[in-house]
Structure formats: structure tokens, C-alpha cells
Design a protein around this motif. Structure first.
Motif, short mmCIF file in Angstrom:
data_model
loop_
_atom_site.label_atom_id
_atom_site.label_comp_id
_atom_site.label_asym_id
_atom_site.label_seq_id
_atom_site.Cartn_x
_atom_site.Cartn_y
_atom_site.Cartn_z
N ASN A 3 0.83 -1.21 0.00
CA ASN A 3 0.00 0.00 0.00
C ASN A 3 0.86 1.26 0.00
O ASN A 3 0.53 2.24 -0.66
CB ASN A 3 -0.94 0.03 1.20
CG ASN A 3 -2.15 -0.85 0.99
OD1 ASN A 3 -2.51 -1.14 -0.14
ND2 ASN A 3 -2.76 -1.27 2.08
N LYS A 6 2.21 1.74 -3.43
CA LYS A 6 1.12 2.16 -4.31
C LYS A 6 0.85 3.66 -4.15
O LYS A 6 0.70 4.37 -5.15
CB LYS A 6 -0.13 1.34 -3.98
CG LYS A 6 -1.29 1.61 -4.90
CD LYS A 6 -2.45 0.63 -4.71
CE LYS A 6 -2.92 0.55 -3.29
NZ LYS A 6 -4.16 -0.23 -3.12
N TYR A 7 0.81 4.14 -2.92
CA TYR A 7 0.56 5.57 -2.70
C TYR A 7 1.73 6.44 -3.13
O TYR A 7 1.54 7.53 -3.64
CB TYR A 7 0.20 5.84 -1.23
CG TYR A 7 -1.23 5.47 -0.93
CD1 TYR A 7 -2.28 6.22 -1.43
CD2 TYR A 7 -1.53 4.36 -0.16
CE1 TYR A 7 -3.59 5.88 -1.17
CE2 TYR A 7 -2.84 4.02 0.12
CZ TYR A 7 -3.86 4.77 -0.40
OH TYR A 7 -5.16 4.43 -0.14
N LEU A 67 -5.82 9.56 2.48
CA LEU A 67 -5.39 8.72 3.60
C LEU A 67 -5.78 9.34 4.94
O LEU A 67 -6.15 8.63 5.87
CB LEU A 67 -3.88 8.49 3.55
CG LEU A 67 -3.39 7.49 2.51
CD1 LEU A 67 -1.87 7.46 2.48
CD2 LEU A 67 -3.94 6.11 2.81
N LYS A 70 -9.40 8.66 5.42
CA LYS A 70 -9.58 7.23 5.69
C LYS A 70 -9.22 6.90 7.13
O LYS A 70 -9.91 6.12 7.80
CB LYS A 70 -8.73 6.42 4.71
CG LYS A 70 -8.96 4.94 4.77
CD LYS A 70 -8.15 4.24 3.72
CE LYS A 70 -8.29 2.74 3.84
NZ LYS A 70 -7.45 2.04 2.86
N LYS A 76 -15.00 1.88 5.37
CA LYS A 76 -14.45 1.08 4.27
C LYS A 76 -15.18 1.41 2.98
O LYS A 76 -16.31 1.85 2.97
CB LYS A 76 -14.61 -0.42 4.55
CG LYS A 76 -14.06 -0.85 5.88
CD LYS A 76 -12.57 -0.77 5.90
CE LYS A 76 -12.05 -1.32 7.21
NZ LYS A 76 -11.06 -0.51 7.82
N SER A 79 -13.49 5.20 -1.10
CA SER A 79 -12.41 5.89 -1.80
C SER A 79 -12.90 6.73 -2.98
O SER A 79 -12.48 7.87 -3.14
CB SER A 79 -11.37 4.89 -2.28
OG SER A 79 -11.92 4.00 -3.21
#
Length: 144
Positions: A3, A6-7, A67, A70, A76, A79
């Protein structure tokens, strides 16, 4: 770990994209209203290194703002909606500044390109979208 990678990749891609399109964020709205190609705003922006980095850094910060939302909301599968709220408020603030700038040119109040600052309005729009997302999803979280 995946993750994080990926970010980081998304931040780099958005930063490079922001760097490539930053001249268009100044030239396009003014050219659209004027009816001809206008490059005066980007000529001023090229003189300042700090002003040259505002739009790429602002656009690259969108995944970090996501983020943050989140982590704060703990919901959940939100996004797409969070990205939409953040980006749409950023574009709304940016277009609001364009409208104010064009009205200032028409009325003769603005004759100096130092007053453009489209990047700041985009940044404040993204921050406002982040706070709005947190507010909306905290209310949803309480009702659930």
C-alpha cells in the motif's frame, strides 16, 4: 508495504502530471474567456520557483488527503466518493478564483499578474474537500 508503494507511485504520477499541466491551469481559463491564446500568466509564474511548485505539490497531495480522511473516519469502501469530494471542491475553488480574476480584469481592478494565485485556491479547495469528507463520513459513521 504494498500500500505504501502504491501511494508513493500515485503521488509521483500526480506530481509529474501537475507539473506538466500547470501552465494550462493558468492559460486555458484566461484564453477561453479572451477567445485567443493568452500566455501572460504562465510567463509570470515561470519567474518564481515557489509558485512553479504550488500546483504540482497540491495535486500530488490528494492521495495523502485521502489517507487522512480514511484514518479519521474508519469507513471502508469510500475511496471513490472521497476522491470525488476532494477533487470537486478543489476545482470549484479554482474556478471561483478564475471567475473573480476575470471579473477583476473586466472591471479594471486587476492589472497585475501577481494577483493570480490559482494554485492557492486549488490547495484550499482540496483542504476544504478533505474537511467536508470527514464531516460527512463522521455523520454517516454515527448513524450506522
Amino acid at each position: 508495504m504494498i500500500n505504501i508503494v502504491k501511494y508513493v507511485i500515485l503521488i509521483v504520477i500526480l506530481g509529474v502530471t501537475g507539473f506538466l499541466i500547470q501552465d494550462y491551469t493558468y492559460d486555458f481559463p484566461i484564453s477561453y474567456v479572451a477567445g485567443t491564446k493568452v500566455t501572460l500568466a504562465s510567463e509570470y509564474i515561470k519567474d518564481s520557483v515557489f509558485k512553479r511548485l504550488i500546483i504540482p505539490v497540491t495535486i500530488a497531495s490528494v492521495p495523502l488527503l485521502y489517507l487522512f480522511v480514511k484514518k479519521v473516519t474508519q469507513l471502508k469502501s469510500i475511496s471513490g466518493l472521497v476522491y470525488f469530494i476532494i477533487c470537486s471542491t478543489g476545482i470549484l475553488f479554482w474556478s471561483f478564483r478564475i471567475n473573480m480574476y476575470i471579473q477583476g480584469i473586466i472591471s479594471g481592478e486587476i492589472d497585475n499578474l501577481k494577483e493570480v494565485d490559482f494554485g492557492y485556491y486549488l490547495m484550499f479547495g482540496f483542504i476544504t474537500g478533505t474537511l467536508l469528507s470527514i464531516l460527512i463520513f463522521k455523520i454517516i459513521e454515527r448513524k450506522a
